[in-house]
Motif scaffolding. Structure first.
Motif, PDB file in Angstrom:
ATOM      1  N   LEU A 172       0.825  -1.214   0.000  1.00  0.00           N
ATOM      2  CA  LEU A 172       0.000   0.000   0.000  1.00  0.00           C
ATOM      3  C   LEU A 172       0.856   1.261   0.000  1.00  0.00           C
ATOM      4  CD1 LEU A 172      -2.818   1.255   0.156  1.00  0.00           C
ATOM      5  CD2 LEU A 172      -2.665   1.115   2.651  1.00  0.00           C
ATOM      6  N   ALA A 173       1.822   1.348   0.911  1.00  0.00           N
ATOM      7  CA  ALA A 173       2.674   2.547   0.977  1.00  0.00           C
ATOM      8  C   ALA A 173       3.531   2.715  -0.276  1.00  0.00           C
ATOM      9  CB  ALA A 173       3.535   2.496   2.236  1.00  0.00           C
ATOM     10  N   PRO A 174       4.254   1.673  -0.755  1.00  0.00           N
ATOM     11  CA  PRO A 174       5.005   1.852  -2.008  1.00  0.00           C
ATOM     12  C   PRO A 174       4.127   2.183  -3.207  1.00  0.00           C
ATOM     13  CG  PRO A 174       5.798  -0.076  -0.828  1.00  0.00           C
ATOM     14  CD  PRO A 174       4.555   0.370  -0.130  1.00  0.00           C
ATOM     15  N   ALA A 175       2.902   1.639  -3.243  1.00  0.00           N
ATOM     16  CA  ALA A 175       2.017   1.921  -4.377  1.00  0.00           C
ATOM     17  C   ALA A 175       1.617   3.386  -4.437  1.00  0.00           C
ATOM     18  CB  ALA A 175       0.766   1.045  -4.293  1.00  0.00           C
ATOM     19  N   VAL A 176       1.580   4.060  -3.287  1.00  0.00           N
ATOM     20  CA  VAL A 176       1.263   5.494  -3.268  1.00  0.00           C
ATOM     21  C   VAL A 176       2.512   6.337  -3.475  1.00  0.00           C
ATOM     22  CG1 VAL A 176       0.336   7.358  -1.839  1.00  0.00           C
ATOM     23  CG2 VAL A 176      -0.744   5.120  -1.803  1.00  0.00           C
ATOM     24  N   LEU A 177       3.643   5.907  -2.921  1.00  0.00           N
ATOM     25  CA  LEU A 177       4.861   6.721  -2.987  1.00  0.00           C
ATOM     26  C   LEU A 177       5.559   6.632  -4.335  1.00  0.00           C
ATOM     27  CD1 LEU A 177       6.412   6.078   0.538  1.00  0.00           C
ATOM     28  CD2 LEU A 177       5.120   8.052  -0.239  1.00  0.00           C
ATOM     29  N   VAL A 178       5.482   5.483  -5.015  1.00  0.00           N
ATOM     30  CA  VAL A 178       6.163   5.351  -6.315  1.00  0.00           C
ATOM     31  C   VAL A 178       5.603   6.320  -7.343  1.00  0.00           C
ATOM     32  CG1 VAL A 178       6.503   3.788  -8.270  1.00  0.00           C
ATOM     33  CG2 VAL A 178       6.989   3.008  -5.959  1.00  0.00           C
ATOM     34  N   PRO A 179       4.265   6.460  -7.512  1.00  0.00           N
ATOM     35  CA  PRO A 179       3.775   7.498  -8.436  1.00  0.00           C
ATOM     36  C   PRO A 179       4.201   8.908  -8.040  1.00  0.00           C
ATOM     37  CG  PRO A 179       2.029   5.934  -7.947  1.00  0.00           C
ATOM     38  CD  PRO A 179       3.156   5.626  -7.017  1.00  0.00           C
ATOM     39  N   MET A 180       4.271   9.189  -6.736  1.00  0.00           N
ATOM     40  CA  MET A 180       4.761  10.499  -6.297  1.00  0.00           C
ATOM     41  C   MET A 180       6.206  10.704  -6.722  1.00  0.00           C
ATOM     42  SD  MET A 180       3.159  10.727  -2.432  1.00  0.00           S
ATOM     43  CE  MET A 180       4.182  12.135  -2.058  1.00  0.00           C
ATOM     44  N   ALA A 181       7.040   9.672  -6.548  1.00  0.00           N
ATOM     45  CA  ALA A 181       8.440   9.779  -6.953  1.00  0.00           C
ATOM     46  C   ALA A 181       8.575   9.981  -8.463  1.00  0.00           C
ATOM     47  CB  ALA A 181       9.200   8.524  -6.517  1.00  0.00           C
ATOM     48  N   VAL A 182       7.788   9.241  -9.237  1.00  0.00           N
ATOM     49  CA  VAL A 182       7.832   9.396 -10.704  1.00  0.00           C
ATOM     50  C   VAL A 182       7.378  10.795 -11.111  1.00  0.00           C
ATOM     51  CG1 VAL A 182       6.856   8.554 -12.871  1.00  0.00           C
ATOM     52  CG2 VAL A 182       7.541   6.928 -11.099  1.00  0.00           C
ATOM     53  N   PHE A 183       6.322  11.291 -10.477  1.00  0.00           N
ATOM     54  CA  PHE A 183       5.796  12.613 -10.813  1.00  0.00           C
ATOM     55  C   PHE A 183       6.811  13.705 -10.494  1.00  0.00           C
ATOM     56  CE2 PHE A 183       3.556  16.426  -9.237  1.00  0.00           C
ATOM     57  CZ  PHE A 183       2.921  16.819 -10.411  1.00  0.00           C
ATOM     58  N   PHE A 184       7.386  13.677  -9.291  1.00  0.00           N
ATOM     59  CA  PHE A 184       8.344  14.710  -8.904  1.00  0.00           C
ATOM     60  C   PHE A 184       9.609  14.631  -9.752  1.00  0.00           C
ATOM     61  CE2 PHE A 184       6.217  14.563  -4.560  1.00  0.00           C
ATOM     62  CZ  PHE A 184       5.485  15.714  -4.815  1.00  0.00           C
ATOM     63  N   THR A 185      10.061  13.416 -10.078  1.00  0.00           N
ATOM     64  CA  THR A 185      11.246  13.280 -10.924  1.00  0.00           C
ATOM     65  C   THR A 185      10.980  13.826 -12.319  1.00  0.00           C
ATOM     66  OG1 THR A 185      11.882  11.304  -9.675  1.00  0.00           O
ATOM     67  CG2 THR A 185      12.954  11.653 -11.785  1.00  0.00           C
ATOM     68  N   TYR A 186       9.804  13.546 -12.865  1.00  0.00           N
ATOM     69  CA  TYR A 186       9.452  14.064 -14.196  1.00  0.00           C
ATOM     70  C   TYR A 186       9.374  15.589 -14.183  1.00  0.00           C
ATOM     71  CZ  TYR A 186       6.558  15.195 -18.243  1.00  0.00           C
ATOM     72  OH  TYR A 186       6.057  15.755 -19.390  1.00  0.00           O
ATOM     73  N   LYS A 187       8.747  16.142 -13.160  1.00  0.00           N
ATOM     74  CA  LYS A 187       8.633  17.595 -13.076  1.00  0.00           C
ATOM     75  C   LYS A 187       9.991  18.258 -12.901  1.00  0.00           C
ATOM     76  CE  LYS A 187       4.181  18.281 -13.415  1.00  0.00           C
ATOM     77  NZ  LYS A 187       3.594  19.115 -14.499  1.00  0.00           N
TER      78      LYS A 187
END
Length: 634
Positions: free
Chosen positions: A441-456
């Motif tokens: 549950l926690a990695p599933a929420v944090l991984v999209p956040m990491a991808v989004f911030f890295t892309y931005k």
């Protein structure tokens, strides 16, 4: 390539120093949080410094895997925040080096920390968890030091309840003492009342010496041979001074490790796999045993004779056999006996099933805990890498170093992670969720956040632009913005007062015609708003002409004109016509009745605001027109 290697070393040095500092800070915070949970087991126990030092050592080792992800998050955020604040990140990008190339050395370090965390959890962590669990269990079983409170009963002394009315901290004397002693059964109870007393520990800390003065002793004396008698003899004693020796173990004794055999967190990967196979085999055998037992006892077919079998088949074929009628033909005594026997069998069966459910549920819980711990070790190690790809891009975006904003963002991210991880762990441990879902549950929420911030961050996109979110908030709630116009100290081109005067008069006339034709004070037509939208080009032209005049008159040296230019409202020329630009969105919002009704009322509000704005524009036009004419007559 040489410059890039130098850059990698430079970034790695900055990150390394910050990582060491933040790691110890995070370790200290987590230790204090853990210590707060078990503060009751430490205070008032009389533990030696060696025992406390060993306790803190094992606690620190246990919390190292949890401190590593938070330290990586905070240190990476501060590192790239400092570089962005000092324009070093801008220089790196200007040199043609991408952000991912700048991340390269820290990615390698983060992966190394991931494997270090995994190795630590597999080798050092299990022993630390085991020793810490044993120490906590031993601390709970240790007799506490005598911190006797006032006004309440204290049960810290074995087999005794002590009440003290008042306590003298200077002399150590106790006043108004009442003691309930329970040395054996109810018949052996004793009540001791004393005017004053003193409680001291012996030198070997194995007993307590209770000195009492001016009191009475009441004690039951019912003997074994008088067990059938209703009378209970007792003994009463009045004393001026009396000493009582009480059992009291004041030393810390470490328990054995047998009670920690089912603790999954105190096991390595190989131990978890081995014990998991053993638990599955053990509880599978228990389940097969229960199944065979039920087959023999509850569902076994009794042996019947051929005659009885034929008779039963005959009754079934006739369809005339009725259980209720057969029961009603019995005598009352036999009916009561049959009902009592049936109830007894049901209760016995239910009690047996409850006991078996308790055994199998305990087995399921142990198996789930071992599976959860296996996956938890891996996800906790991967969190280090996930937190790096959240912290480093965020630092490059916010461009703010130090311990201010980075600490705040890190705490917020860690709180989100902690809530998700703890919730998933509890739900998976209780069997409400699947184990993989609870742990992921926690990695599933944090991984999209990491991808989004890295892309931005790699695309230099705006994420934390306060003005952008303020503008969205203002537009959504319809908040006004004041027109900032100030008198200029230096004017290059004076305004064309004659042309501006003519334009203002024209705008006033157009506003009168517009107000008469559009009837802004009335409610808008629902069909035209959501299904037959027509753009309002007239008000757009009026607003454009007004802004042109305001821009030209802002060069005026006259204070009156400049002050009244700031009083012109900033008009919204589209919000009063339809909710959205796209037609299909308007149609969908109209179908959703509550949402469409809110948008309709909001648009009506904008129509009323536009009507007030037009009145204000006319009033200001009259004032400025009069001022321009006054300037022309001077």
């Amino acid at each position: 390539m040489f410059r890039i290697k130098k850059l990698d070393i430079f970034i790695a040095k900055q990150f390394g120093l910050l990582f060491i500092g933040t790691f110890f800070i995070c370790q200290f915070v987590l230790m204090m949080q853990f210590l707060w949970r078990y503060i009751d087991e430490l205070i008032g126990k009389g533990l030696s410094m060696e025992v406390l030092a060993e306790f803190f050592w094992h606690m620190g080792l246990m919390l190292v895997p949890q401190a590593l992800p938070l330290a990586i998050l905070l240190s990476s955020l501060i590192t790239f925040g400092n570089m962005g604040e000092s324009s070093e990140l801008t220089a790196i990008k200007a040199a043609g080096i991408s952000l991912m190339q700048a991340f390269r050395s820290l990615i390698f370090i983060s992966v190394l920390i991931c494997f270090t965390s995994l190795y630590f959890q597999n080798t050092v962590g299990p022993n630390a968890n085991k020793q810490l669990g044993l120490m906590l269990m031993s601390m709970k079983q240790k007799s506490p030091e005598l911190e006797i409170p006032e006004g309440i009963f204290y049960d810290g002394i074995p087999n005794s309840n002590l009440y003290v009315q008042k306590k003298d901290l200077n002399t150590g004397k106790l006043y108004g003492i009442m003691i309930y002693r329970m040395t054996g059964s109810y018949e052996d109870q004793a009540i001791i009342l004393a005017d004053s007393g003193m409680l001291q520990s012996t030198a070997e800390k194995k007993h307590l010496l209770l000195s009492l003065w001016s009191g009475e002793w009441f004690e039951n004396m019912k003997a074994q041979e008088m067990a059938g008698s209703a009378a209970v003899p007792y003994r009463r004693e009045t004393f001026t001074a009396k000493r009582i020796l009480l059992d009291y173990d004041g030393d810390f004794n470490m328990g054995d490790g047998s009670s920690m055999s089912n603790n999954a967190s105190a096991k390595s990967f190989s131990k978890i796999r081995h014990d998991l196979d053993s638990l599955k085999e053990q509880y599978d055998s228990i389940g097969r045993m229960y199944y065979n037992e039920d087959q023999r006892m509850a569902y076994a077919l009794p042996k019947v004779s051929v005659k009885d079998s034929l008779r039963s088949l005959g009754l079934v074929a006739t369809n005339t056999y009725n259980v209720d009628s057969a029961f009603s033909q019995l005598t009352p005594d036999r009916r009561r006996a049959a009902v009592g026997y049936a109830l007894q069998q049901v209760k016995q069966r239910a009690s047996d099933l409850d006991f078996k459910q308790m055994i199998t549920s305990d087995g399921d819980r142990l198996i789930r805990q071992h599976k959860i711990e296996w996956v938890r070790k891996i996800t906790l190690a991967l969190t280090c890498l996930i937190f790096f790809f959240i912290g480093a891009p965020l630092g490059a975006i916010i461009r703010k170093g130090g311990l201010g904003l980075p600490v705040l963002i890190s705490v917020l991210v860690f709180i989100v992670y902690y809530i998700l991880d703890n919730s998933g762990y509890r739900m998976a441990r209780g069997g409400m969720w699947a184990i993989w879902f609870g742990n992921a549950l926690a990695p599933a929420v944090l991984v999209p956040m990491a991808v989004f911030f890295t892309y931005k961050a790699t695309n230099d996109s705006v994420v934390f632009n306060v003005d952008l979110y303020t503008d969205i908030f203002r537009r959504f709630f319809g908040l006004r913005v004041k027109r900032p116009i100030y008198r200029k100290e230096v004017v290059i081109n004076d305004p064309d007062y004659a042309a501006d005067l003519e334009r203002l008069e024209c705008i006033t006339n157009e506003i009168d015609l517009y107000s008469q034709s559009h009837r802004l004070k009335h409610a808008p037509n629902w069909i035209k708003v959501f299904f037959r939208y027509e753009p309002d080009h007239k008000i757009e032209a009026i607003n454009e002409e007004l802004e042109t005049v305001i821009e030209d008159l802002s060069n005026s040296r006259d204070r009156t004109i400049v002050n009244h230019l700031s009083a012109y409202p900033i008009m919204s020329v589209k919000a009063h016509t339809r909710p959205f630009e796209r037609r299909w969105l308007n149609i969908v919002s109209a179908v959703i009745v509550p949402f469409g009704l809110v948008l309709y009322l909001r648009m009506w509000r904008y129509r009323l605001r536009l009507w007030r704005d037009l009145r204000t524009v006319k009033a200001e036009n009259d004032i400025i027109i009069g001022r321009i004419k006054a300037l022309a007559n001077q």
